[in-house]
Design an enzyme around this catalytic site. Structure first.
Site, PDB file in Angstrom:
ATOM      1  CB  ALA A  13      66.335  29.074  35.140  1.00  0.00           C
ATOM      2  CB  CYS A  14      70.719  30.325  32.465  1.00  0.00           C
ATOM      3  SG  CYS A  14      71.995  31.329  31.947  1.00  0.00           S
ATOM      4  N   PRO A  15      71.013  32.371  35.290  1.00  0.00           N
ATOM      5  CG  PRO A  15      72.100  34.145  36.329  1.00  0.00           C
ATOM      6  CD  PRO A  15      70.717  33.540  35.804  1.00  0.00           C
TER       7      PRO A  15
END
Length: 75
Positions: A13-15
Site C-alpha cells: 500500500a501507499c507509500p
C-alpha cells in the site's frame, strides 16, 4: 518493453511502492529502464508525479488483471 530491472511491489500500500521505486532506481544506471509492478490504485498518479519531480521519465504504463505496470527511464 525491455526493462533493465523489475520491481515487484504488488500487495504493497501507499507509500511503499514509491519508497521501493526510489530505492530500485538508485540501483540502475542513467538511461536504463525500471519496470514497476503494483496493485496500488493510487500508484498511477503517485509514480507519474514522482517521476516528474525527480527528473525521471515515465515511458509507459498499463493495467492488466488489477496489476499496474510502469516503465520508468532513469534520468
Amino acid at each position: 518493453m525491455n526493462a533493465d530491472k523489475v520491481l515487484d511491489a504488488k500487495g504493497l500500500a501507499c507509500p511503499m511502492p514509491i519508497v521501493k521505486t526510489r530505492k530500485a532506481i538508485k540501483e540502475i544506471e542513467s538511461g536504463q529502464i525500471l519496470e514497476v509492478q503494483t496493485t496500488d490504485k493510487g500508484a498511477k498518479s503517485d509514480l507519474t508525479a514522482w517521476a516528474k519531480s525527480t527528473g525521471h521519465e515515465l515511458l509507459d504504463s498499463k493495467e492488466e488483471n488489477d496489476v499496474f505496470t510502469f516503465w520508468i527511464k532513469k534520468g
